[in-house]
Design a protein around this motif. Structure first.
Motif, short mmCIF file in Angstrom:
data_model
loop_
_atom_site.label_atom_id
_atom_site.label_comp_id
_atom_site.label_asym_id
_atom_site.label_seq_id
_atom_site.Cartn_x
_atom_site.Cartn_y
_atom_site.Cartn_z
N LEU A 332 -47.34 103.57 30.22
CA LEU A 332 -46.34 102.71 29.57
C LEU A 332 -45.69 103.44 28.41
O LEU A 332 -46.33 103.78 27.42
CB LEU A 332 -47.01 101.42 29.09
CG LEU A 332 -47.63 100.53 30.18
CD1 LEU A 332 -48.33 99.34 29.54
CD2 LEU A 332 -46.55 100.08 31.16
N LYS A 333 -44.39 103.68 28.54
CA LYS A 333 -43.66 104.36 27.48
C LYS A 333 -43.59 103.53 26.22
O LYS A 333 -43.41 104.08 25.12
CB LYS A 333 -42.25 104.71 27.96
CG LYS A 333 -42.23 105.70 29.11
CD LYS A 333 -40.81 106.03 29.53
CE LYS A 333 -40.78 107.01 30.69
NZ LYS A 333 -39.40 107.35 31.12
N THR A 334 -43.71 102.21 26.37
CA THR A 334 -43.65 101.34 25.19
C THR A 334 -44.90 101.47 24.32
O THR A 334 -44.88 101.13 23.15
CB THR A 334 -43.51 99.87 25.63
OG1 THR A 334 -44.58 99.54 26.53
CG2 THR A 334 -42.18 99.65 26.32
N ILE A 335 -45.97 101.98 24.91
CA ILE A 335 -47.21 102.14 24.15
C ILE A 335 -47.37 103.57 23.66
O ILE A 335 -47.73 103.81 22.50
CB ILE A 335 -48.43 101.74 25.02
CG1 ILE A 335 -48.34 100.26 25.38
CG2 ILE A 335 -49.74 102.04 24.29
CD1 ILE A 335 -49.48 99.79 26.28
N ILE A 336 -47.09 104.53 24.55
CA ILE A 336 -47.27 105.94 24.20
C ILE A 336 -45.96 106.68 24.49
O ILE A 336 -45.49 106.70 25.63
CB ILE A 336 -48.43 106.56 25.00
CG1 ILE A 336 -49.73 105.82 24.68
CG2 ILE A 336 -48.58 108.05 24.68
CD1 ILE A 336 -50.91 106.25 25.52
N ARG A 337 -45.40 107.26 23.46
CA ARG A 337 -44.11 107.92 23.59
C ARG A 337 -44.25 109.28 24.29
O ARG A 337 -45.32 109.84 24.40
CB ARG A 337 -43.48 108.12 22.21
CG ARG A 337 -43.14 106.81 21.48
CD ARG A 337 -42.54 107.12 20.13
NE ARG A 337 -43.46 107.94 19.32
CZ ARG A 337 -43.08 108.68 18.29
NH1 ARG A 337 -41.79 108.70 17.95
NH2 ARG A 337 -43.96 109.38 17.59
N ARG A 338 -43.09 109.81 24.71
CA ARG A 338 -43.06 111.11 25.39
C ARG A 338 -43.67 112.20 24.53
O ARG A 338 -44.49 113.00 25.01
CB ARG A 338 -41.63 111.48 25.77
CG ARG A 338 -41.50 112.90 26.32
CD ARG A 338 -40.06 113.30 26.55
NE ARG A 338 -39.47 112.55 27.65
CZ ARG A 338 -38.20 112.66 28.03
NH1 ARG A 338 -37.37 113.46 27.35
NH2 ARG A 338 -37.73 111.96 29.05
N ALA A 339 -43.25 112.28 23.29
CA ALA A 339 -43.77 113.34 22.40
C ALA A 339 -45.28 113.25 22.28
O ALA A 339 -45.98 114.27 22.24
CB ALA A 339 -43.11 113.24 21.02
N THR A 340 -45.79 112.03 22.24
CA THR A 340 -47.23 111.84 22.11
C THR A 340 -47.97 112.31 23.35
O THR A 340 -49.00 112.99 23.25
CB THR A 340 -47.55 110.36 21.84
OG1 THR A 340 -46.83 109.92 20.68
CG2 THR A 340 -49.04 110.16 21.62
#
Length: 659
Positions: A332-340
């Motif tokens: 889920l991108k809303t929880i964990i961002r791409r950079a992360t």
């Protein structure tokens, strides 16, 4: 891309047989085709996503790799990290070193290459490797690197032409795999070029579905499902794989993907709640099952079906937890961002690789772990300062496993198989009045005039010829020590390692070149007689070692207290009856030959043990540890002196005496 419940059902059909196959349930001997099912599904899904993105002109290579990282890496890194404490507790140094190599290879998406360089997939020793199954992930990851780039670079030619490019690539890969199983079966099994056609077959299915939609054809979809079941139940490890045989499960999956509309009977069956549920957690199931089974085998001497049933339950629980709390959140991108996701993945890869490299360079952390338990089981002679043989011997084909020593102008040789390698260190150390060299090859006893292929598949004939040519060229040689396993001509193996690997000596080829009608034992000892005749002609003194006793248990189990460390002297001698009788006959026949019997090293009276002075003499069921090699070497040197054999002087006299 619309969700298709039947694909999750297909994932269940893939993972269940894999787990049951690795658990040893013989009814599922073809369970390994589950990996091929996964490959086709992955090829279909990835190609579908890529086509949609390219047609909508929104393809991004960064976004593609982000999706792959979210899907594959978090659960994989969790499993790898959870393996480390169990490996630390239960694996002896060499296996810990191997595990460390697999950590690095898995984290760098190259474990298929590592396991290709190691051994065949069906070797039973692989059952003990916690990360063996990651080879298939490496194949997929390598495919994910190359296939999107191929598709992007060819898309300008139009979708129709790209489709035929994919068909051509798949055909070439299939033909390569058909060649590969005949010529290099291990590479064929593990490497991406011979597996790519299975992923590309899924891609071909994606192109067809993109153009025509999912068809509803009960007969063809059901035929596909039947093909999968046939493969799982009928194929076994003797089936060449991958090859044209793999077309059965691969085309079976493709038929379901193309013709398994949700209204078809096959799709309805695959869409049942149980199969979809298992399919949803199938990736985590696949990740967990191999380490759970492998560590169970390390922890127990004897495994039972009930134990595996319980472990399957444990695997299901672990898979659900990692799917629920690792796989889903990380997607889920809303929880964990791409950079992360990229930074966490990079940190995990770096950390695992650092730990793995430390394990490799420290020989499995042998000095930092429980020394009393593991130190003697470590075996690494690479840092003992030996001089390597010239490349013409050690590297030029056919290459030799063993070719090093204290000098490249030896006055004494140890010649043989791995039972020569494990004694060389101690002998060379204890008898430094000679310039020593070890020359030989694993599974290749020093037999002249014999065609020899060992039960493990090692082809020895040309290697042995190379060894004897080298001996003929060394005019300064005074002494040759021959050491080799005795079980080659027997009908059974009893050493625990051989039993575990399901080796059968009757699978070996031992034939006299000039008289192929001789039985295996006569050909074996006839070849040894020819070797002694050659050394006699060269006026070289010879010591032939009686083989050390084989163990029906593993030293690690003895040290852990899981089994006795003792063995029966009478049983060991009885086992070697043929070997001892034939060596005695040869010793009486050749004046330049002495026979050394090492039984007293292990036995006092009728009592025999692998333990001496708080150490173990063996590192596995038929090889000496480094301590055992030193102990053996000292006892051999004492025997050498007490036998009143001034071999150095006698050899020089032989060489200067006129014929």
């Amino acid at each position: 891309m619309k969700y298709r419940a039947e694909i999750d059902g297909l994932r269940a059909v893939a993972v269940i047989p894999i787990i049951l196959f690795h658990a040893g349930f013989e009814f599922f001997n073809g369970g390994f085709v589950g990996v091929d099912i996964f490959f086709v599904i992955s090829g279909y899904l990835i190609t579908t996503l890529l086509i949609e993105d390219l047609e909508q002109q929104k393809f991004s290579i960064i976004s593609f790799y982000e999706r792959r990282a979210r899907r594959l890496l978090p659960a994989l890194f969790l499993v790898m990290l959870c393996c480390i404490p169990f490996a630390w507790a239960w694996l002896p140094p060499q296996e810990m070193k191997d595990f460390s190599q697999s950590l690095v290879a898995t984290a760098s998406f190259s474990s298929n290459i590592l396991f290709w360089l190691g051994s065949g997939y069906f070797d039973s020793a692989n059952e003990l490797k916690p990360l063996l199954h990651t080879w298939s992930l490496a194949v997929e990851e390598q495919y994910y690197v190359l296939f999107p780039l191929f598709l992007v670079s060819t898309w300008r030619f139009g979708k129709a032409r790209v489709f035929w490019f994919v068909v051509t690539l798949a055909s070439a890969s299939l033909l390569l795999s058909e060649w590969g199983w005949r010529n290099s079966p291990t590479a064929n099994f593990y490497l991406a070029p011979t597996r790519a056609w299975e992923l590309l077959a899924g891609g071909i299915g994606a192109f067809i579905v993109q153009r025509r939609g999912i068809q509803n054809n009960n007969s063809l979809a059901f035929l596909g499902l039947a093909a999968l079941l046939f493969s799982i139940l009928v194929f076994d490890e003797s089936t060449p794989f991958p090859s044209v045989y793999a077309l059965v499960p691969v085309l079976g999956v493709v038929l379901i993907l193309i013709y398994g509309n949700k209204g078809s009977y096959a799709a309805r069956l695959l869409s049942t709640r149980l199969l979809v549920g298992i399919g949803l957690i199938s990736y985590s199931l696949y990740l967990w099952h191999q380490p759970v089974f492998a560590f169970y085998r390390h922890a127990t001497t004897v495994q039972h079906a009930t134990g595996y049933v319980a472990l399957i339950g444990v695997t299901l629980a672990l898979a659900y937890l990692s799917w629920r709390y690792i796989e889903q959140p990380f997607r889920l991108k809303t929880i964990i961002r791409r950079a992360t996701i990229f930074s966490l993945s990079s940190a995990a890869i770096a950390g695992i690789c650092i730990f793995g490299v430390m394990g490799i360079t420290s020989d499995g952390f042998a000095k930092k772990r429980n020394e009393a338990l593991f130190k003697d089981l470590a075996y690494n002679t690479s840092r003992l300062g030996y001089v390597k043989c010239p490349e013409s011997l050690s590297k030029n084909k056919p290459s030799l496993d063993y070719c090093h020593g204290t000098s490249n102008h030896p006055t004494a040789l140890v010649v043989g198989d791995s039972h020569a390698d494990d004694k060389f260190y101690g002998i060379a150390k204890a008898m430094d009045q000679y310039q020593w060299q070890l020359i030989g090859n694993s599974s290749c006893p020093p037999l002249l005039g014999v065609n020899l292929k060992a039960a493990d598949g090692t082809v020895c004939t040309e290697r042995l010829q190379k060894i004897f040519n080298y001996i003929r060229s060394q005019e300064q040689l005074e002494l040759v020590v021959l050491s080799f396993a005795h079980a080659y001509p027997l009908d059974t193996f009893i050493a625990a390692d051989h039993v575990q690997r399901k080796f059968d000596p009757r699978d070996s080829i031992i034939t006299d070149i000039k008289n192929p009608q001789l039985n295996r034992a006569d050909a074996f000892y006839g070849g040894l007689a020819k070797t002694l005749e050659l050394l006699n002609q060269l006026k070289i003194k010879v010591v032939v070692m009686v083989d050390i006793p084989e163990l029906t248990f593993f030293p690690l189990d003895c040290i852990k207290g899981k089994t006795e460390c003792a063995f029966s002297k009478q049983e060991a001698i009885t086992r070697q009856a043929l070997h001892r009788r034939r060596l005695a006959e040869l010793g009486a026949r050749f004046a330049n030959v002495k026979i050394n019997d090492p039984t007293s090293i292990f036995c006092s009276g009728d009592n025999c043990s692998i333990l001496r002075d708080g150490h173990t003499l063996y590192r596995d069921s038929h090889h000496l540890s480094l301590f055992g090699s030193l102990y053996y070497g000292r006892r051999f040197a004492t025997w050498f002196q007490q036998s009143n054999i001034d071999i150095l002087t006698a050899s020089r006299e032989l060489k200067t005496r006129p014929d």
